[in-house]
Design an enzyme around this catalytic site. Structure first.
Site, short mmCIF file in Angstrom:
data_model
loop_
_atom_site.label_atom_id
_atom_site.label_comp_id
_atom_site.label_asym_id
_atom_site.label_seq_id
_atom_site.Cartn_x
_atom_site.Cartn_y
_atom_site.Cartn_z
N TYR A 166 4.03 17.15 5.85
CA TYR A 166 3.01 17.81 6.69
C TYR A 166 2.25 16.77 7.52
CZ TYR A 166 -1.07 20.82 7.62
OH TYR A 166 -2.09 21.53 8.21
N LYS A 170 1.98 16.59 11.54
CA LYS A 170 0.70 16.67 12.25
C LYS A 170 0.41 15.42 13.07
CE LYS A 170 -0.70 20.83 11.28
NZ LYS A 170 -0.44 21.84 12.31
P1 NAI Z 1 -2.11 30.47 7.71
O1 NAI Z 1 -0.96 30.32 6.76
O2 NAI Z 1 -3.12 31.52 7.42
O3 NAI Z 1 -1.60 30.69 9.21
C1 NAI Z 1 -0.41 30.19 9.71
C2 NAI Z 1 0.35 31.35 10.33
O4 NAI Z 1 1.52 30.86 11.01
C3 NAI Z 1 0.83 32.38 9.29
O5 NAI Z 1 0.29 33.66 9.57
C4 NAI Z 1 2.36 32.35 9.43
O6 NAI Z 1 2.97 33.61 9.23
C5 NAI Z 1 2.53 31.83 10.85
N1 NAI Z 1 3.84 31.21 11.08
C6 NAI Z 1 4.47 30.32 10.26
N2 NAI Z 1 5.64 29.97 10.81
C7 NAI Z 1 5.76 30.66 11.99
C8 NAI Z 1 6.76 30.70 12.98
N3 NAI Z 1 7.88 29.95 12.90
N4 NAI Z 1 6.57 31.52 14.06
C9 NAI Z 1 5.45 32.28 14.15
N5 NAI Z 1 4.46 32.26 13.22
C10 NAI Z 1 4.61 31.46 12.15
O7 NAI Z 1 -2.81 29.02 7.76
P2 NAI Z 1 -4.06 28.47 8.59
O8 NAI Z 1 -4.88 27.68 7.65
O9 NAI Z 1 -4.70 29.53 9.41
O10 NAI Z 1 -3.33 27.41 9.54
C11 NAI Z 1 -3.28 27.49 10.96
C12 NAI Z 1 -2.94 26.12 11.52
O11 NAI Z 1 -4.01 25.20 11.20
C13 NAI Z 1 -1.67 25.49 10.94
O12 NAI Z 1 -1.00 24.77 11.95
C14 NAI Z 1 -2.22 24.55 9.89
O13 NAI Z 1 -1.32 23.52 9.59
C15 NAI Z 1 -3.48 24.06 10.57
N6 NAI Z 1 -4.46 23.48 9.69
C16 NAI Z 1 -5.17 24.24 8.82
C17 NAI Z 1 -6.12 23.65 8.02
C18 NAI Z 1 -6.99 24.45 7.13
O14 NAI Z 1 -7.94 23.85 6.53
N7 NAI Z 1 -6.78 25.74 6.98
C19 NAI Z 1 -6.34 22.19 8.02
C20 NAI Z 1 -5.60 21.49 9.02
C21 NAI Z 1 -4.68 22.13 9.81
#
Ligand code: NAI
Length: 282
Positions: A166, A170
């Site tokens: 990851y 990133k």
């Molecule tokens: P989340 O798991 O709630 O949201 C990610 C969404 O992306 C999910 O709904 C999933 O179905 C969708 N997804 C996955 N693969 C996909 C694809 N190939 N095509 C279309 N949709 C797809 O997680 P969250 O926390 O909302 O994460 C959002 C972004 O923020 C991610 O890139 C994550 O790595 C990043 N992030 C989140 C952090 C946190 O503290 N929550 C910290 C640092 C980064």
């Protein structure tokens, strides 16, 4: 309804939950027409019901906003092309892209296998590349202008235990963002990163989030809104970070270093050891 994004069409990938959902809802409340993309997968990237995107669309429409759902896998070239085309077909154009889709396959380095490494690189890095390229080609054909926000993370900028795959993904998105910001500047397309921290399904089982309710997606969403709105002007290539009440930034620092005068400027390893402190001093 306020109006920072009137006449603006936005695509948010992975917006069926967590951070992307908060971005999509905030954008719509600012007058944007939003494509809510999500393939509706589970946290580890495996299949799940396809309704996550439609649920968010329903919430936006119920609040008086405009949105359409798209269930493409944005980590494929076809899927990325489709989500951009969905925006054009539904709303006539696209002006903003937020590359937010992501999955986790956490394993310590010694246990990490190729499948978990590739899956994470594919979803984060390839989706960012494919969507950015499809979006930018459209914007350039339209005469330029546009805003892209990619998603990096503390893990990518600083490293984090158990997240070699990851963090690599990133950090790759950081490098990609810097280069895209340079290449697309002449087309007046800004490319920035958000490095969020928020309690979502991705993070809710981490000990640091156990009893915390102050790190919400709604704390992060205004930072992304800032970056996709005219308020951010020509700012490009930045990594804005948001965690609860804290708004900050990540910046890569190049030290002034030290020049060697003698022997044609060629250093010996023991001289590097001797002068280490002045080489790395900020
Ligand atoms: P989340 O798991 O709630 O949201 C990610 C969404 O992306 C999910 O709904 C999933 O179905 C969708 N997804 C996955 N693969 C996909 C694809 N190939 N095509 C279309 N949709 C797809 O997680 P969250 O926390 O909302 O994460 C959002 C972004 O923020 C991610 O890139 C994550 O790595 C990043 N992030 C989140 C952090 C946190 O503290 N929550 C910290 C640092 C980064």
């Amino acid at each position: 309804m306020s109006s920072l994004l009137t006449e603006t069409v936005c695509v948010v990938t992975g917006a069926g939950g967590g951070l992307g959902r908060a971005y999509a809802k905030l954008f719509a409340s600012e007058g944007a027409r939003v494509v809510v993309n999500d393939l509706g997968g589970a946290r580890d990237g495996s299949a799940d019901g396809p309704s996550a995107a439609q649920t968010v669309v329903d919430e936006i429409v119920a609040a008086g906003g405009q949105a359409v759902a798209d269930t493409s896998d944005v980590a494929s070239a076809d899927g990325a092309a489709r989500v951009i085309q969905t925006a054009i077909d539904s709303f006539g154009d696209v002006h903003v892209l937020v590359n937010n889709a992501g999955i986790l396959r956490d394993k310590t380095l010694l246990k990490l296998d190729e499948e978990a490494f590739d899956a994470v690189m594919r979803v984060h890095v390839k989706s960012t590349f494919f969507c950015t390229q499809a979006f930018a080609k459209h914007r350039v054909a339209k005469g330029g202008g546009g805003r892209i926000v990619n998603t990096s993370s503390v893990s990518g900028m600083l490293g984090n235990f158990g997240q070699a795959n990851y963090a690599a993904a990133k950090a790759a998105i950081y490098g990609f963002t810097r280069t895209a910001s340079i290449e697309l500047q002449k087309h007046r397309i800004t490319v920035n990163c958000i490095a969020p921290i928020a309690k979502t399904r991705m993070t809710e089982n981490l000990p640091m989030f156990a009893n915390i309710e102050s790190l919400t997606p709604e704390h992060v969403a205004p930072a992304v809104l800032f970056l996709v709105s005219e308020l951010s002007g020509e700012k490009t290539g930045w990594v804005l970070a948001a965690a609860g009440a804290r708004m900050y930034a990540f910046r890569v620092v190049e030290t002034a270093g030290r020049f060697k005068e003698e022997t044609g400027g060629i250093w010996t390893p023991s001289e590097i050891a001797e002068h280490w402190d002045s080489i790395v001093k900020i």
